[in-house]
Design a protein around this motif. Structure first.
Motif, mmCIF file in Angstrom:
data_model
loop_
_atom_site.group_PDB
_atom_site.id
_atom_site.type_symbol
_atom_site.label_atom_id
_atom_site.label_comp_id
_atom_site.label_asym_id
_atom_site.label_seq_id
_atom_site.Cartn_x
_atom_site.Cartn_y
_atom_site.Cartn_z
ATOM 1 N N MET A 251 -66.166 -17.541 40.333
ATOM 2 C CA MET A 251 -64.948 -16.743 40.244
ATOM 3 C C MET A 251 -63.920 -17.216 41.264
ATOM 4 O O MET A 251 -64.255 -17.853 42.268
ATOM 5 C CB MET A 251 -65.266 -15.263 40.463
ATOM 6 N N VAL A 252 -62.655 -16.912 40.978
ATOM 7 C CA VAL A 252 -61.544 -17.226 41.879
ATOM 8 C C VAL A 252 -60.695 -15.973 42.044
ATOM 9 O O VAL A 252 -60.606 -15.138 41.137
ATOM 10 C CB VAL A 252 -60.682 -18.386 41.340
ATOM 11 N N SER A 253 -60.085 -15.849 43.210
ATOM 12 C CA SER A 253 -59.269 -14.669 43.500
ATOM 13 C C SER A 253 -57.900 -14.777 42.831
ATOM 14 O O SER A 253 -57.461 -15.863 42.424
ATOM 15 C CB SER A 253 -59.076 -14.535 45.009
ATOM 16 N N ASP A 254 -57.204 -13.651 42.726
ATOM 17 C CA ASP A 254 -55.847 -13.674 42.191
ATOM 18 C C ASP A 254 -54.948 -14.569 43.047
ATOM 19 O O ASP A 254 -54.071 -15.262 42.516
ATOM 20 C CB ASP A 254 -55.273 -12.260 42.131
ATOM 21 N N LYS A 255 -55.164 -14.560 44.342
ATOM 22 C CA LYS A 255 -54.376 -15.418 45.238
ATOM 23 C C LYS A 255 -54.590 -16.891 44.899
ATOM 24 O O LYS A 255 -53.634 -17.679 44.826
ATOM 25 C CB LYS A 255 -54.753 -15.154 46.697
ATOM 26 N N GLN A 256 -55.841 -17.275 44.683
ATOM 27 C CA GLN A 256 -56.145 -18.665 44.315
ATOM 28 C C GLN A 256 -55.548 -19.027 42.955
ATOM 29 O O GLN A 256 -55.077 -20.145 42.753
ATOM 30 C CB GLN A 256 -57.665 -18.881 44.312
ATOM 31 N N ILE A 257 -55.560 -18.067 42.030
ATOM 32 C CA ILE A 257 -54.984 -18.296 40.708
ATOM 33 C C ILE A 257 -53.480 -18.538 40.808
ATOM 34 O O ILE A 257 -52.948 -19.488 40.215
ATOM 35 C CB ILE A 257 -55.294 -17.105 39.768
ATOM 36 N N ILE A 258 -52.785 -17.709 41.577
ATOM 37 C CA ILE A 258 -51.333 -17.858 41.728
ATOM 38 C C ILE A 258 -50.988 -19.163 42.438
ATOM 39 O O ILE A 258 -50.015 -19.850 42.071
ATOM 40 C CB ILE A 258 -50.734 -16.654 42.474
ATOM 41 N N GLU A 259 -51.784 -19.550 43.416
ATOM 42 C CA GLU A 259 -51.542 -20.824 44.107
ATOM 43 C C GLU A 259 -51.664 -21.999 43.128
ATOM 44 O O GLU A 259 -50.844 -22.923 43.139
ATOM 45 C CB GLU A 259 -52.528 -20.990 45.261
ATOM 46 N N ALA A 260 -52.670 -21.957 42.271
ATOM 47 C CA ALA A 260 -52.855 -23.019 41.281
ATOM 48 C C ALA A 260 -51.753 -22.985 40.222
ATOM 49 O O ALA A 260 -51.272 -24.032 39.765
ATOM 50 C CB ALA A 260 -54.230 -22.883 40.624
ATOM 51 N N TYR A 261 -51.354 -21.801 39.838
ATOM 52 C CA TYR A 261 -50.271 -21.567 38.869
ATOM 53 C C TYR A 261 -48.973 -22.215 39.358
ATOM 54 O O TYR A 261 -48.297 -22.941 38.606
ATOM 55 C CB TYR A 261 -50.150 -20.049 38.762
ATOM 56 N N LYS A 262 -48.654 -21.999 40.614
ATOM 57 C CA LYS A 262 -47.437 -22.571 41.197
ATOM 58 C C LYS A 262 -47.582 -24.079 41.425
ATOM 59 O O LYS A 262 -46.631 -24.849 41.236
ATOM 60 C CB LYS A 262 -47.109 -21.856 42.505
ATOM 61 N N LEU A 263 -48.776 -24.506 41.789
ATOM 62 C CA LEU A 263 -49.025 -25.930 42.015
ATOM 63 C C LEU A 263 -48.846 -26.732 40.728
ATOM 64 O O LEU A 263 -48.224 -27.806 40.728
ATOM 65 C CB LEU A 263 -50.434 -26.118 42.570
ATOM 66 N N LEU A 264 -49.377 -26.237 39.618
ATOM 67 C CA LEU A 264 -49.243 -26.932 38.336
ATOM 68 C C LEU A 264 -47.780 -27.108 37.949
ATOM 69 O O LEU A 264 -47.380 -28.158 37.451
ATOM 70 C CB LEU A 264 -49.976 -26.146 37.243
ATOM 71 N N ALA A 265 -46.988 -26.076 38.202
ATOM 72 C CA ALA A 265 -45.568 -26.148 37.863
ATOM 73 C C ALA A 265 -44.826 -27.119 38.779
ATOM 74 O O ALA A 265 -43.987 -27.901 38.332
ATOM 75 C CB ALA A 265 -44.941 -24.765 37.954
ATOM 76 N N ALA A 266 -45.166 -27.086 40.062
ATOM 77 C CA ALA A 266 -44.446 -27.884 41.053
ATOM 78 C C ALA A 266 -44.871 -29.352 41.068
ATOM 79 O O ALA A 266 -44.042 -30.243 41.287
ATOM 80 C CB ALA A 266 -44.642 -27.279 42.446
ATOM 81 N N ALA B 15 -54.326 -12.017 35.977
ATOM 82 C CA ALA B 15 -54.564 -12.921 34.849
ATOM 83 C C ALA B 15 -55.009 -12.099 33.644
ATOM 84 O O ALA B 15 -56.197 -12.012 33.325
ATOM 85 C CB ALA B 15 -55.607 -13.967 35.218
ATOM 86 N N THR B 16 -54.047 -11.486 32.950
ATOM 87 C CA THR B 16 -54.371 -10.510 31.905
ATOM 88 C C THR B 16 -55.227 -11.087 30.779
ATOM 89 O O THR B 16 -56.017 -10.364 30.167
ATOM 90 C CB THR B 16 -53.078 -9.915 31.302
ATOM 91 N N ALA B 17 -55.091 -12.369 30.502
ATOM 92 C CA ALA B 17 -55.840 -12.976 29.389
ATOM 93 C C ALA B 17 -57.344 -12.995 29.630
ATOM 94 O O ALA B 17 -58.132 -13.101 28.684
ATOM 95 C CB ALA B 17 -55.333 -14.389 29.114
ATOM 96 N N ILE B 18 -57.759 -12.913 30.902
ATOM 97 C CA ILE B 18 -59.199 -12.897 31.200
ATOM 98 C C ILE B 18 -59.610 -11.599 31.902
ATOM 99 O O ILE B 18 -60.634 -11.536 32.576
ATOM 100 C CB ILE B 18 -59.632 -14.135 32.025
ATOM 101 N N ARG B 19 -58.819 -10.555 31.707
ATOM 102 C CA ARG B 19 -59.138 -9.247 32.291
ATOM 103 C C ARG B 19 -60.106 -8.516 31.357
ATOM 104 O O ARG B 19 -59.755 -7.584 30.648
ATOM 105 C CB ARG B 19 -57.851 -8.430 32.492
ATOM 106 N N ILE B 20 -61.343 -8.975 31.356
ATOM 107 C CA ILE B 20 -62.365 -8.467 30.446
ATOM 108 C C ILE B 20 -63.637 -8.175 31.227
ATOM 109 O O ILE B 20 -64.134 -9.017 31.974
ATOM 110 C CB ILE B 20 -62.627 -9.484 29.313
ATOM 111 N N GLY B 21 -64.159 -6.975 31.042
ATOM 112 C CA GLY B 21 -65.299 -6.540 31.850
ATOM 113 C C GLY B 21 -66.658 -6.721 31.220
ATOM 114 O O GLY B 21 -67.686 -6.635 31.906
#
Length: 352
Positions: A267-282, A240-246
């Motif tokens: 926080m959420v993992s990259d796996k959880q982010i991708i699952e939500a990303y695909k869910l929103l689209a589907a 999630a490059t838009a929130i890749r801030i340290g």
């Protein structure tokens, strides 16, 4: 009939705008608040989940709300140039609004860490784009130093005008619902947006436009979660490059929004982010960039923990459009199947 002309015209009474301010607008704001039957059903009866789709802004992200005010004020102050550090969306917005204003725009990006959709936007608007051999925090330190020493205005979210513009999304949510939501779920990167929404809700309460405030629920990516971990992350990593801030510029303000509202930052993992990303689209037909999906990933994480105890209106903020990061789709889903140019073959594949 009153024509819509952008957030400054709509919410002028809440913004630091005077008769001397030249309004630089692309008719940003007025983005849809979309009811999600699927997510509402997952949470249970009497829950209503709405999705604030900020990808519908002119450059495809929420950054346009802040940039219209920041660039308008820069133009009022006769600035000849603006500068920003960016993971992509800020650069796209700054370059676009600066072009409209006739102001030079300089962008510092972390090398190799920017989605192509965003980089292309900054380039097409003729910004001076420099890739820095470092991360976002290195870029931000550089632009802060440059803007302090030279006549060039900084338009990152440390610029208070950016926060002023971004708070208008909270106004829109309340205007649509005719009340404040019970909970607002939002991705957290540099933390300017959670700061802005909270400011907006408080101002609406102060004007008696609403009678209560929501709980603010922020979510960082697990590999870039300095607020959750309580210390800066030197090398943040997440898809999630838009929130890749340290080391978020609005760290303290985000914690204040969390604490004052009785909410949380998790926080959420990259796996959880991708699952939500695909869910929103589907399920909802909404294509967002990965960082946007952190809010829905956070909602699902909390739902599994039975965090939400009673009926509630919940708004998830979807910060940017999926076309910002088209490469992520290719890496996430199966490519189209190649078949012969034959009717029989096509019918077979589609089940007829």
């Amino acid at each position: 009939m009153i024509k819509y002309r952008g957030i400054i015209q709509r919410y002028k009474e809440f913004l630091p705008i005077t008769d001397k301010t030249p309004i630089i607008s692309l008719c940003e704001g007025n983005t849809p608040l979309i009811f999600s039957p699927y997510l509402s059903g997952l949470l249970g009866e009497n829950f209503k989940v709405y999705l604030k789709f900020e990808g519908a802004n002119p450059t495809g992200s929420f950054k346009d709300r802040g940039m219209t005010v920041a660039i308008s004020k820069a133009k009022e102050e006769n600035a000849q140039a603006v500068i920003c550090a960016s993971t992509g969306n800020t650069s796209a917005s700054a370059a676009s609004y600066a072009a409209k204003a006739g102001i030079k725009c300089v962008v510092l990006l972390p090398k190799g860490a920017i989605a192509l959709g965003k980089l292309s936007q900054a380039l097409i608007h003729n910004a001076t784009v420099l890739a820095i051999d470092g991360n976002f925090d290195d870029c931000l330190e550089l632009v802060r130093t440059i803007s302090a020493q030279f006549p060039i205005q900084l338009v990152n979210s440390v610029n208070p005008y950016r926060i002023e513009g971004q708070k208008t999304a909270a106004f829109e949510i309340c205007d649509f619902l005719e009340t404040a939501p019970d909970y607002q779920v939002i991705p957290v990167g540099n933390a300017g947006n959670i700061t802005a929404y909270w400011k907006g809700y408080k101002e609406y309460l102060g004007k008696n436009k609403i009678s209560r405030l929501p709980k603010m629920l922020g979510f960082q990516a697990a590999g870039a979660a300095p607020i959750v971990k309580g210390k800066p992350i030197k090398k943040p990593e997440t898809i999630a490059t838009a929130i890749r801030i340290g080391n978020p510029a609005s760290w303290k303000q985000a914690e204040a929004a969390r604490d004052e509202s009785g909410g949380l930052i998790d926080m959420v993992s990259d796996k959880q982010i991708i699952e939500a990303y695909k869910l929103l689209a589907a399920k909802d037909g909404i294509f967002v960039e990965p960082a946007s999906a952190a809010s829905v990933a956070g909602l699902l994480k909390l739902a599994k923990k039975n965090y939400f105890k009673q009926a509630a209106k919940i708004v998830c903020i979807l910060t940017g459009h999926g076309l910002k990061d088209p490469d992520r789709v290719i890496k996430t889903v199966k490519p189209p199947k190649v078949i012969k140019a034959n009717l029989k073959a096509v019918l077979k594949e589609i089940g007829y």
